[in-house]
Design a protein around this motif. Structure first.
Motif, PDB file in Angstrom:
ATOM      1  N   MET A   1       0.933  -1.159   0.066  1.00  0.00           N
ATOM      2  CA  MET A   1       0.458   0.018   0.072  1.00  0.00           C
ATOM      3  C   MET A   1       1.097   1.144   0.294  1.00  0.00           C
ATOM      4  SD  MET A   1      -3.673   0.611   2.029  1.00  0.00           S
ATOM      5  CE  MET A   1      -4.139  -0.419   1.264  1.00  0.00           C
ATOM      6  N   SER A   2       1.359   1.642   0.514  1.00  0.00           N
ATOM      7  CA  SER A   2       2.256   2.983   0.991  1.00  0.00           C
ATOM      8  C   SER A   2       2.096   4.179   1.088  1.00  0.00           C
ATOM      9  CB  SER A   2       3.521   2.994   0.142  1.00  0.00           C
ATOM     10  OG  SER A   2       2.625   3.408  -1.163  1.00  0.00           O
ATOM     11  N   THR A   3       2.553   5.192   1.213  1.00  0.00           N
ATOM     12  CA  THR A   3       2.025   6.111   1.420  1.00  0.00           C
ATOM     13  C   THR A   3       0.962   6.747   0.422  1.00  0.00           C
ATOM     14  OG1 THR A   3       3.987   6.351   2.687  1.00  0.00           O
ATOM     15  CG2 THR A   3       2.589   8.792   2.515  1.00  0.00           C
ATOM     16  N   SER A   4       1.392   6.314  -0.896  1.00  0.00           N
ATOM     17  CA  SER A   4       0.453   7.198  -2.031  1.00  0.00           C
ATOM     18  C   SER A   4      -0.823   6.717  -2.198  1.00  0.00           C
ATOM     19  CB  SER A   4       0.826   7.008  -3.653  1.00  0.00           C
ATOM     20  OG  SER A   4       1.449   5.091  -3.358  1.00  0.00           O
ATOM     21  N   TRP A   5      -1.226   5.414  -1.799  1.00  0.00           N
ATOM     22  CA  TRP A   5      -3.147   5.145  -1.470  1.00  0.00           C
ATOM     23  C   TRP A   5      -3.341   6.191  -0.130  1.00  0.00           C
ATOM     24  CZ3 TRP A   5      -5.723   4.186   2.950  1.00  0.00           C
ATOM     25  CH2 TRP A   5      -6.481   4.027   2.367  1.00  0.00           C
ATOM     26  N   LEU A   6      -2.209   6.495   0.785  1.00  0.00           N
ATOM     27  CA  LEU A   6      -3.227   7.714   2.160  1.00  0.00           C
ATOM     28  C   LEU A   6      -3.859   9.252   1.094  1.00  0.00           C
ATOM     29  CD1 LEU A   6      -3.695   8.253   5.221  1.00  0.00           C
ATOM     30  CD2 LEU A   6      -1.625   8.010   5.908  1.00  0.00           C
ATOM     31  N   ARG A   7      -2.101   9.530   0.438  1.00  0.00           N
ATOM     32  CA  ARG A   7      -1.883  10.978   0.768  1.00  0.00           C
ATOM     33  C   ARG A   7      -3.049  11.236  -0.853  1.00  0.00           C
ATOM     34  NH1 ARG A   7       2.351  10.734  -1.832  1.00  0.00           N
ATOM     35  NH2 ARG A   7       1.542   9.889  -3.939  1.00  0.00           N
ATOM     36  N   GLN A   8      -3.866  10.162  -2.078  1.00  0.00           N
ATOM     37  CA  GLN A   8      -5.117  10.582  -2.888  1.00  0.00           C
ATOM     38  C   GLN A   8      -5.926  10.335  -1.932  1.00  0.00           C
ATOM     39  OE1 GLN A   8      -4.164   6.507  -5.131  1.00  0.00           O
ATOM     40  NE2 GLN A   8      -1.948   7.844  -6.687  1.00  0.00           N
ATOM     41  N   GLU A   9      -5.920   9.545  -0.599  1.00  0.00           N
ATOM     42  CA  GLU A   9      -7.740   8.620   0.185  1.00  0.00           C
ATOM     43  C   GLU A   9      -7.809  10.370   0.332  1.00  0.00           C
ATOM     44  OE1 GLU A   9     -10.536   6.753   1.223  1.00  0.00           O
ATOM     45  OE2 GLU A   9      -9.063   6.547  -0.233  1.00  0.00           O
ATOM     46  N   LEU A  10      -7.106  11.215   0.794  1.00  0.00           N
ATOM     47  CA  LEU A  10      -6.985  12.593   1.924  1.00  0.00           C
ATOM     48  C   LEU A  10      -7.059  13.568   0.947  1.00  0.00           C
ATOM     49  CD1 LEU A  10      -4.469  12.842   3.910  1.00  0.00           C
ATOM     50  CD2 LEU A  10      -6.783  12.006   4.719  1.00  0.00           C
ATOM     51  N   ALA A  11      -6.892  13.477  -0.525  1.00  0.00           N
ATOM     52  CA  ALA A  11      -6.737  14.329  -1.470  1.00  0.00           C
ATOM     53  C   ALA A  11      -8.739  14.558  -2.035  1.00  0.00           C
ATOM     54  CB  ALA A  11      -5.934  14.710  -2.480  1.00  0.00           C
TER      55      ALA A  11
ATOM     56  N   GLY B   1      11.724  10.161   9.969  1.00  0.00           N
ATOM     57  CA  GLY B   1      11.469  11.965  10.905  1.00  0.00           C
ATOM     58  C   GLY B   1      10.270  11.726  11.128  1.00  0.00           C
ATOM     59  N   ALA B   2       9.481  10.248  11.181  1.00  0.00           N
ATOM     60  CA  ALA B   2       7.375  10.258  11.017  1.00  0.00           C
ATOM     61  C   ALA B   2       7.383  10.668  12.201  1.00  0.00           C
ATOM     62  CB  ALA B   2       7.339   8.739  10.592  1.00  0.00           C
ATOM     63  N   THR B   3       5.711  10.997  12.364  1.00  0.00           N
ATOM     64  CA  THR B   3       5.673  11.020  13.876  1.00  0.00           C
ATOM     65  C   THR B   3       4.283   9.907  13.958  1.00  0.00           C
ATOM     66  OG1 THR B   3       3.773  12.586  12.831  1.00  0.00           O
ATOM     67  CG2 THR B   3       5.698  13.469  14.239  1.00  0.00           C
ATOM     68  N   ILE B   4       4.454   9.291  13.134  1.00  0.00           N
ATOM     69  CA  ILE B   4       2.838   8.168  12.773  1.00  0.00           C
ATOM     70  C   ILE B   4       3.836   6.569  12.206  1.00  0.00           C
ATOM     71  CG2 ILE B   4       0.551   7.929  12.428  1.00  0.00           C
ATOM     72  CD1 ILE B   4      -0.389  10.466  13.347  1.00  0.00           C
ATOM     73  N   VAL B   5       3.233   6.280  12.379  1.00  0.00           N
ATOM     74  CA  VAL B   5       3.131   4.783  11.313  1.00  0.00           C
ATOM     75  C   VAL B   5       1.653   4.605  11.349  1.00  0.00           C
ATOM     76  CG1 VAL B   5       3.341   3.294  10.536  1.00  0.00           C
ATOM     77  CG2 VAL B   5       5.186   4.186  12.247  1.00  0.00           C
ATOM     78  N   ALA B   6       1.426   4.740   9.743  1.00  0.00           N
ATOM     79  CA  ALA B   6      -0.048   4.422   9.792  1.00  0.00           C
ATOM     80  C   ALA B   6      -0.670   3.306   8.670  1.00  0.00           C
ATOM     81  CB  ALA B   6      -1.170   5.710   9.321  1.00  0.00           C
ATOM     82  N   TYR B   7      -1.123   2.858   8.867  1.00  0.00           N
ATOM     83  CA  TYR B   7      -1.082   0.947   8.336  1.00  0.00           C
ATOM     84  C   TYR B   7      -2.950   0.655   8.066  1.00  0.00           C
ATOM     85  CZ  TYR B   7      -2.290  -1.464  13.086  1.00  0.00           C
ATOM     86  OH  TYR B   7      -2.678  -1.895  13.611  1.00  0.00           O
TER      87      TYR B   7
ATOM     88  N   LEU C   1      -1.444   3.382  13.991  1.00  0.00           N
ATOM     89  CA  LEU C   1      -2.165   4.061  14.275  1.00  0.00           C
ATOM     90  C   LEU C   1      -3.315   3.163  12.717  1.00  0.00           C
ATOM     91  CD1 LEU C   1      -3.398   7.868  14.569  1.00  0.00           C
ATOM     92  CD2 LEU C   1      -3.679   5.746  16.413  1.00  0.00           C
ATOM     93  N   PRO C   2      -4.084   2.241  12.888  1.00  0.00           N
ATOM     94  CA  PRO C   2      -4.382   1.848  11.718  1.00  0.00           C
ATOM     95  C   PRO C   2      -4.727   2.935  11.051  1.00  0.00           C
ATOM     96  CG  PRO C   2      -5.960   0.923  13.386  1.00  0.00           C
ATOM     97  CD  PRO C   2      -5.246   1.370  14.361  1.00  0.00           C
ATOM     98  N   PHE C   3      -5.192   2.392   9.536  1.00  0.00           N
ATOM     99  CA  PHE C   3      -5.951   3.373   8.733  1.00  0.00           C
ATOM    100  C   PHE C   3      -6.884   4.355   9.887  1.00  0.00           C
ATOM    101  CE2 PHE C   3      -3.726   2.465   4.834  1.00  0.00           C
ATOM    102  CZ  PHE C   3      -2.660   3.688   4.961  1.00  0.00           C
ATOM    103  N   ALA C   4      -8.728   3.658   9.875  1.00  0.00           N
ATOM    104  CA  ALA C   4      -9.314   3.712  11.107  1.00  0.00           C
ATOM    105  C   ALA C   4      -9.064   4.631  11.879  1.00  0.00           C
ATOM    106  CB  ALA C   4     -10.342   2.782  11.109  1.00  0.00           C
ATOM    107  N   GLY C   5      -8.208   4.348  13.242  1.00  0.00           N
ATOM    108  CA  GLY C   5      -7.231   5.303  13.845  1.00  0.00           C
ATOM    109  C   GLY C   5      -6.877   6.242  13.431  1.00  0.00           C
ATOM    110  N   LEU C   6      -6.160   6.365  12.690  1.00  0.00           N
ATOM    111  CA  LEU C   6      -5.459   8.256  11.917  1.00  0.00           C
ATOM    112  C   LEU C   6      -7.014   8.571  11.162  1.00  0.00           C
ATOM    113  CD1 LEU C   6      -3.140   9.575  11.067  1.00  0.00           C
ATOM    114  CD2 LEU C   6      -2.881   8.264   8.850  1.00  0.00           C
ATOM    115  N   PHE C   7      -7.778   8.409  10.689  1.00  0.00           N
ATOM    116  CA  PHE C   7      -8.388   9.134  10.611  1.00  0.00           C
ATOM    117  C   PHE C   7      -9.759   9.271  11.806  1.00  0.00           C
ATOM    118  CE2 PHE C   7      -8.891   5.928   6.069  1.00  0.00           C
ATOM    119  CZ  PHE C   7      -7.933   7.368   5.794  1.00  0.00           C
ATOM    120  N   GLY C   8      -9.788   8.825  12.432  1.00  0.00           N
ATOM    121  CA  GLY C   8     -10.687   9.213  13.713  1.00  0.00           C
ATOM    122  C   GLY C   8      -9.558  10.343  14.482  1.00  0.00           C
TER     123      GLY C   8
END
Length: 106
Positions: A1-11, A59-65, A88-95
């Motif tokens: 998955m990686s950060t690219s999915w999270l970036r796209q989902e947030l956008a 330099g991360a403050t959070i690992v999201a998975y 945090l799992p993604f659901a926890g990060l979004f919360g």
């Protein structure tokens, strides 16, 4: 998955401001706080102490998975506590982001 999915989902589904970074995605919360998020790569299917150390060095403050394909080891949790990183799992990060004022449209 990686950060690219999270970036796209947030956008696509939120008003979160990001820097578009990879492998560390910076998210600026409405209160001005910046979170630096690392998402494990596909070969990092467990958030172990090694993954936490890699995120810390970047330099991360959070690992999201994604909890659908990734898990967290006890040593990973312990090391994250030692170095001051949240896991945090993604659901926890979004919360967390929603509680901090990020608006999700979906």
């Amino acid at each position: 998955m990686s950060t690219s999915w999270l970036r796209q989902e947030l956008a696509r589904s939120s008003d979160a401001r990001t820097d578009g970074g990879d492998p560390i995605l910076s998210v600026i919360l409405p209160n001005g706080r910046e979170e630096r998020i690392y998402c494990p790569e596909s070969d990092e299917y467990r958030v172990s102490a090694d993954v936490v150390e890699k995120a810390f060095r970047l330099g991360a403050t959070i690992v999201a998975y994604s909890s659908s394909w990734c898990g967290v080891t006890v040593e990973g949790k312990d090391h994250a506590t030692t170095v001051g990183i949240s896991i945090l799992p993604f659901a926890g990060l979004f919360g967390y982001m929603k509680r901090k004022g990020v608006i999700f449209t979906r």
